[in-house]
Design an enzyme around this catalytic site. Structure first.
Site, PDB file in Angstrom:
ATOM      1  CG  ASN A   1      -1.890  -1.137   1.229  1.00  0.00           C
ATOM      2  OD1 ASN A   1      -2.416  -1.511   0.186  1.00  0.00           O
ATOM      3  ND2 ASN A   1      -2.117  -1.716   2.393  1.00  0.00           N
TER       4      ASN A   1
ATOM      5  CG  HIS B   1     -10.430  -1.956   7.123  1.00  0.00           C
ATOM      6  ND1 HIS B   1     -10.014  -2.084   8.420  1.00  0.00           N
ATOM      7  CD2 HIS B   1      -9.421  -2.418   6.350  1.00  0.00           C
ATOM      8  CE1 HIS B   1      -8.793  -2.591   8.436  1.00  0.00           C
ATOM      9  NE2 HIS B   1      -8.406  -2.799   7.185  1.00  0.00           N
TER      10      HIS B   1
ATOM     11  CD  GLU C   1     -13.131   0.912   3.666  1.00  0.00           C
ATOM     12  OE1 GLU C   1     -12.517   0.695   2.610  1.00  0.00           O
ATOM     13  OE2 GLU C   1     -13.372   0.040   4.504  1.00  0.00           O
TER      14      GLU C   1
ATOM     15  CB  SER D   1      -9.371  -1.567   1.812  1.00  0.00           C
ATOM     16  OG  SER D   1     -10.269  -2.526   2.342  1.00  0.00           O
TER      17      SER D   1
ATOM     18  CG  ASP E   1     -11.019   4.304   6.693  1.00  0.00           C
ATOM     19  OD1 ASP E   1     -10.002   4.968   6.419  1.00  0.00           O
ATOM     20  OD2 ASP E   1     -10.982   3.119   7.111  1.00  0.00           O
TER      21      ASP E   1
ATOM     22  CG  HIS F   1      -6.939   2.080   0.621  1.00  0.00           C
ATOM     23  ND1 HIS F   1      -5.751   1.412   0.482  1.00  0.00           N
ATOM     24  CD2 HIS F   1      -7.617   1.448   1.606  1.00  0.00           C
ATOM     25  CE1 HIS F   1      -5.719   0.397   1.331  1.00  0.00           C
ATOM     26  NE2 HIS F   1      -6.837   0.394   2.020  1.00  0.00           N
TER      27      HIS F   1
ATOM     28  CE  LYS G   1      -3.715   0.717   4.491  1.00  0.00           C
ATOM     29  NZ  LYS G   1      -4.964   0.559   5.216  1.00  0.00           N
TER      30      LYS G   1
HETATM   31  C1  LIG Z   1      -5.427  -0.266   6.312  1.00  0.00           C
HETATM   32  C2  LIG Z   1      -6.779   0.204   6.644  1.00  0.00           C
HETATM   33  C3  LIG Z   1      -7.118   0.602   7.940  1.00  0.00           C
HETATM   34  C4  LIG Z   1      -6.225   0.349   9.108  1.00  0.00           C
HETATM   35  O1  LIG Z   1      -5.173   1.226   9.158  1.00  0.00           O
HETATM   36  P1  LIG Z   1      -3.838   0.753   9.870  1.00  0.00           P
HETATM   37  O2  LIG Z   1      -3.083   2.005  10.041  1.00  0.00           O
HETATM   38  O3  LIG Z   1      -3.195  -0.223   8.951  1.00  0.00           O
HETATM   39  O4  LIG Z   1      -4.240   0.127  11.169  1.00  0.00           O
HETATM   40  C5  LIG Z   1      -8.344   1.190   8.135  1.00  0.00           C
HETATM   41  N1  LIG Z   1      -9.225   1.319   7.126  1.00  0.00           N
HETATM   42  C6  LIG Z   1      -8.953   0.896   5.891  1.00  0.00           C
HETATM   43  C7  LIG Z   1      -9.966   1.076   4.820  1.00  0.00           C
HETATM   44  C8  LIG Z   1      -7.725   0.319   5.611  1.00  0.00           C
HETATM   45  O5  LIG Z   1      -7.465  -0.132   4.389  1.00  0.00           O
END
Ligand SMILES: *Cc1c(COP(=O)(O)O)cnc(C)c1O
Length: 418
Positions: free
Chosen positions: A70, A156, A207, A211, A236, A239, A270
């Site tokens: 990522n 997620h 999101e 993801s 969220d 990405h 990421k």
């Molecule tokens: C990776 C991810 C998370 C978690 O984040 P981390 O910093 O890896 O704990 C949360 N939401 C989504 C959509 C993700 O892809």
């Protein structure tokens, strides 16, 4: 004595250094559960990588082309981030020594949060040790048993876990289906015990870039809908941060809904190239989370080095170099999609290759592995049962030749990309 004798005198731990041998009653139970995962093709194991993050990785004594990271902009190994981490460790130490509210609130955390707030055009930001921790701290702080949390089906795991932990009534709407969401919002309102007079809180959670599918939430329509129903919205941007919008702050910026999304979440691990998570929003929201988000209050502050690296990552993203890196990433995705015969559309760097069957997805990943390509198979519970896939992710650092190599290997395997 049989290796799995639960009453064995060897007790906990069994024979040291013998992997897979179970002696204690707990181990016997867990070994059975692991065996069941194996039977279902759902067993997982760690693969050690003996190289820094990049487009090639050293795995199992081999060098592989990496399409499973990522680190979209290639910042995790960027000299500027490494230097920032070094400098912060030199100046502030390796550890942070306490939670933020005790004595761990070091200058690098504050500088990062100020910059994040500015980047996201929010009043304030709060860093968490991970995105997972950000979700787990935030949703239960905002909601309780009398409230509703309404979440997109493909959200997620951390958002689902956080929603459950909050104790609020959990409702799931079909992926990106706003008619279904609206129906649920209406039901939530009529379910209020005192009718319209008692106002139970409703938080909609989604999101901006999904993801595992790489598709987008219809943010503008979502904002309009939640406003009409008096709900709050949490998005969220794990990405999306660093990858979308004129300032590259995310899809909320791109869709011009900044200021209309109450709770914005992101990760630092990421596109930003470091590790950690964050929430941005109003000063009041952040002040409240500092008091009430348990994963923040009761957890040691992230290392100052990681905060400094994330700040440097954000600075690169916002610079001309960030713009160039993003353009290279887009070009790689475009090139791959063209080679794979896909429609040109605005794309994210996540390209799923649907397989379905778990064993078939694993076998495909293994065949690619044999050809020197790492493309992880994603299975339940990360995606639904029978929805296994390869999840290809692209980086600004991939060369056109590497992208072609991937496309050729996939076509040799007679794989059709979605
Ligand atoms: C990776 C991810 C998370 C978690 O984040 P981390 O910093 O890896 O704990 C949360 N939401 C989504 C959509 C993700 O892809």
């Amino acid at each position: 004595m049989p290796a799995t004798d639960p009453g064995g005198a060897t007790g906990i731990g069994g024979e040291r250094g013998v992997p897979g041998k179970a002696f204690s009653p707990l181990d016997v139970e867990l070994a059975a559960r692991l065996e069941s995962l194996t039977q279902q093709q759902l067993r997982r194991a760690l693969r050690e990588i003996a190289s820094p993050p990049g487009t090639v990785c050293a795995m199992g004594g081999r060098t592989l082309l990496n399409f499973g990271s990522n680190d979209y902009l290639g910042l995790a190994s960027h000299p500027r981030l490494k230097q920032a981490a070094d400098d912060a460790a030199g100046q502030y130490g390796a550890g942070s020594a306490a939670s933020r509210l005790i004595s761990g609130s070091l200058s690098p955390h504050h500088r990062l949060e100020e910059a994040l707030a500015e980047f996201k055009q929010a009043e304030r930001a709060l860093m968490f040790s991970s995105g997972y921790a950000a979700a787990l701290g935030t949703i239960p702080a905002l909601l309780g048993r009398d409230d509703f949390v309404v979440i997109d089906k493909l959200s997620h795991a951390c958002l689902v876990d956080a929603a459950r932990l909050s104790g609020a009534t959990l409702r799931v709407f079909r992926h990106n289906d706003l008619d279904h969401l609206e129906k649920i919002l209406r039901q939530c309102r009529t379910a209020e015990p005192g009718g319209a007079k008692t106002c139970r809180h409703i938080l909609v959670v989604t999101e901006s870039v999904f993801s595992m599918d790489g598709d987008f939430a219809p943010l503008a329509r979502l904002v309009e809908l939640k406003e009409r129903h008096g709900a709050w919205l949490m998005v969220d941007e794990a990405h999306a941060t660093g990858l979308f919008g004129a300032q590259r702050s995310g899809r909320i910026e791109q869709e011009s809904v900044r200021g209309r999304v109450e709770v914005q979440m992101g990760t630092l691990g990421k596109a930003l190239g470091a590790a950690g998570g964050f929430i941005t929003g109003s000063a009041t929201l952040i002040d409240y989370l500092v008091n009430r988000a348990r994963s923040f209050v009761f957890s040691t502050a992230p290392s100052p080095a990681v905060a400094a690296a994330a700040l440097a990552g954000m600075e690169v993203v916002r610079s001309e170099e960030g713009e160039m890196r993003l353009e290279r990433l887009r070009e790689n995705v475009r090139a791959f999609r063209a080679l794979a015969g896909q429609e040109e559309s605005e794309a994210s760097p996540i390209v799923p290759v649907p397989v379905g069957d778990e064993a078939a997805a694993m076998a495909l990943a293994e065949r690619l592995f044999a050809q020197g390509i790492y493309a992880p198979a994603i299975r339940y519970p990360t995606v639904g049962r029978g929805r296994a896939r390869l999840r290809l992710t692209f980086s600004a650092e991939h060369t056109p030749k590497q992208v072609r190599q991937l496309a050729e290997s996939l076509s040799e395997q007679q794989v059709k990309v979605k």
